[in-house]
Scaffold this motif. Sequence first.
Motif, short mmCIF file in Angstrom:
data_model
loop_
_atom_site.label_atom_id
_atom_site.label_comp_id
_atom_site.label_asym_id
_atom_site.label_seq_id
_atom_site.Cartn_x
_atom_site.Cartn_y
_atom_site.Cartn_z
N GLU A 27 6.39 -1.21 6.82
CA GLU A 27 5.69 -0.25 6.69
C GLU A 27 5.34 0.75 7.84
OE1 GLU A 27 2.21 -0.50 4.13
OE2 GLU A 27 1.87 1.96 4.11
N MET A 29 2.95 1.45 9.57
CA MET A 29 1.35 1.16 9.31
C MET A 29 1.21 0.40 10.71
SD MET A 29 -0.56 -1.01 6.74
CE MET A 29 -2.51 -1.57 6.99
N ASN A 72 1.24 2.20 1.13
CA ASN A 72 0.57 3.41 0.93
C ASN A 72 0.93 4.70 1.88
OD1 ASN A 72 -1.28 1.84 -0.72
ND2 ASN A 72 -2.77 1.62 0.96
N TRP A 97 -3.24 5.94 6.47
CA TRP A 97 -3.87 4.92 7.68
C TRP A 97 -4.53 5.87 8.79
CZ3 TRP A 97 -4.24 0.84 4.76
CH2 TRP A 97 -3.22 0.34 4.22
N ASN A 172 4.48 3.75 -4.96
CA ASN A 172 3.89 2.74 -4.69
C ASN A 172 2.49 2.71 -5.00
OD1 ASN A 172 3.41 0.01 -2.55
ND2 ASN A 172 1.67 1.65 -2.09
N GLU A 173 1.88 1.55 -5.91
CA GLU A 173 0.41 1.42 -6.30
C GLU A 173 -0.06 2.51 -6.61
OE1 GLU A 173 -1.68 -0.61 -3.17
OE2 GLU A 173 -0.78 -2.51 -3.32
N TRP A 178 -7.40 4.78 -4.01
CA TRP A 178 -7.02 5.00 -2.71
C TRP A 178 -5.63 5.70 -2.24
CZ3 TRP A 178 -7.10 0.00 -5.16
CH2 TRP A 178 -5.68 -0.55 -5.34
N TYR A 244 -2.74 -10.15 -2.67
CA TYR A 244 -3.13 -10.57 -1.38
C TYR A 244 -4.34 -11.69 -1.41
CZ TYR A 244 -0.44 -6.89 0.61
OH TYR A 244 0.70 -5.86 0.85
N GLU A 292 4.99 -7.12 -2.54
CA GLU A 292 3.98 -7.33 -1.72
C GLU A 292 2.98 -8.51 -2.05
OE1 GLU A 292 1.30 -4.12 -0.57
OE2 GLU A 292 2.81 -2.61 -0.89
N ALA A 349 4.46 -9.32 2.80
CA ALA A 349 3.77 -8.02 3.70
C ALA A 349 2.98 -8.35 4.72
CB ALA A 349 3.13 -7.24 2.61
N ILE A 355 -0.61 -7.84 9.16
CA ILE A 355 -0.71 -9.02 8.22
C ILE A 355 0.77 -9.73 8.48
CG2 ILE A 355 -2.52 -8.72 7.00
CD1 ILE A 355 -0.97 -7.32 5.01
O1 AHR Z 1 0.69 -4.10 3.17
C1 AHR Z 1 -0.56 -3.16 3.24
C2 AHR Z 1 -0.86 -2.18 2.01
O2 AHR Z 1 -1.35 -2.89 0.98
C3 AHR Z 1 0.13 -1.55 1.51
O3 AHR Z 1 0.51 -0.34 2.39
C4 AHR Z 1 -0.17 -0.90 -0.02
O4 AHR Z 1 0.75 -1.01 -0.80
C5 AHR Z 1 -1.13 -2.37 -0.29
O5 AHR Z 1 -2.39 -1.80 -0.67
#
Ligand code: AHR
Length: 480
Positions: A27, A29, A72, A97, A172-173, A178, A244, A292, A349, A355
């Motif tokens: 990502e 990120m 995200n 982010w 995505n999500e 958020w 997660y 993820e 992920a 991470i």
């Molecule tokens: O992997 C980190 C974030 O976690 C991703 O951007 C999102 O899809 C999830 O909430």
Amino acid sequence: MNSARVVIDPAFRIGEADRRLFGSFVEHMGRCVYGGIFEPGHPTADALGLRGDVLELTRELGVSVVRYPGGNFVSGYRWEDGTGPVGDRPRRLDLAWKTVETNRFGLDEFMVWTRAAGVEPMLAVNLGTRGVQEALDLLEYANHPGGTHLSDLRRKHGAEQPYGVRLWCLGNELDGPWQVGHKTAEEYGRLAAETARAMKMIDPGISLVACGSSNRAMPTFGSWEATVLEHAYEHVDFISAHTYYDPSDGDRASILASAVDMDAFIDEVVATADHVGAKLHNRKKLKVSFDEWNVWYQSRLQHDLDRRGWVEAPALIEDDYTDTDAVVVGDLLITLLRHADRVGVACQAQLANVIAPIRTETGGRAWRQSIFHPFALTARHARGTVLRTEPVTPSHETAKYGSVPTLSTVAVHDEETDALAVFAVNRGEDPLSVEFDLRAFPQHRALEHLTLDGPPRRLENAGRTTVQLAGASWNLLRSS
Ligand code: AHR
């Protein structure tokens, strides 16, 4: 000593160990892209800026498919910003982010990277701030051979041949408040269905992933999947799941049992999808794209986001993983394999720094975290047919999941080479003696034992099929 027993039999077939279960995620990120896989000027970087040391570790990790560019991030992303001459690319605010995105790395660089890494690309389209047309534009740019504005633009940018991307995520999500462009299940379901239908008009050979819930604890979990699929079922191939596990509270018994939760999550998503399929009289079975999953010390994210303004590629959630986290990751992989009949894609992920199993210093070295090892060993040895094992095992109490089976196992048999691999986690604190019943494999008499209760180490097993599993350990037992 506690004891357990596991029968391994080729008749207990679950499905093929699909290589796509060993996916990862890149990502835009933190330092996953910038300073992770991409760093122009790094001593190991090529002319494009792809870090050679990270590429090498990616290959060693055994990653099969890589999802990109978010996460995200994708919900506010304009894919075309990351194409064309680098000097002309716009700097943008990334709201997900709170970062400045330079767009020095984009789709064309990612595709070169996937080839160098030997992985399959999985692209996500933006269904947060964008819609059907922009998804079609991206697909035309990526997959159409030529003779149209966008396919010719790709060729002008140096990629004569189409990228032929087979796997696409429809956003995505979007169930998450958020998310930039967050939607209700009705809104997203309609948009996903229309986008999917149109994308398949351009390229009927693609596989599409509809967004499921961001995690099992979402208040809309279950109803989100049902509503989305009532709109999109016939046009999509996968429904996604994300999860997660957070060890921050120090409850080691619960974190070691995280796979119990993932197991139930998969069963619930499959049941919901099958329910909608039945209602629609559609005989097609969807698969889960678990795109993820990981261990994540989530309490650290807010701290990372709070301490800065708009900057480029800040260090975000660069979690340091423990040996316990590696055992959890190994058990999550066992769970994904145990669902090989219904989970078709899975992506840890993320790949680098965020991470991640691979960490780097900007301008410096790259190294493997503890969670690298169970992933690499499972990806390498889980080849062939996944076999169900129903261990006769003690159980123990956990605060989060109640009573859980202490032993978690799965077996994979490669019919071509006759290699047998058994993956086993002792979730308890005490050693566990496990007898593996290999009656159905008379040619296999002994098991070689590799364990992770710290760094990987090989144990002497003197040709036996009863082995001692240390407390809180991941184990690979092999025979060929
Ligand atoms: O992997 C980190 C974030 O976690 C991703 O951007 C999102 O899809 C999830 O909430």
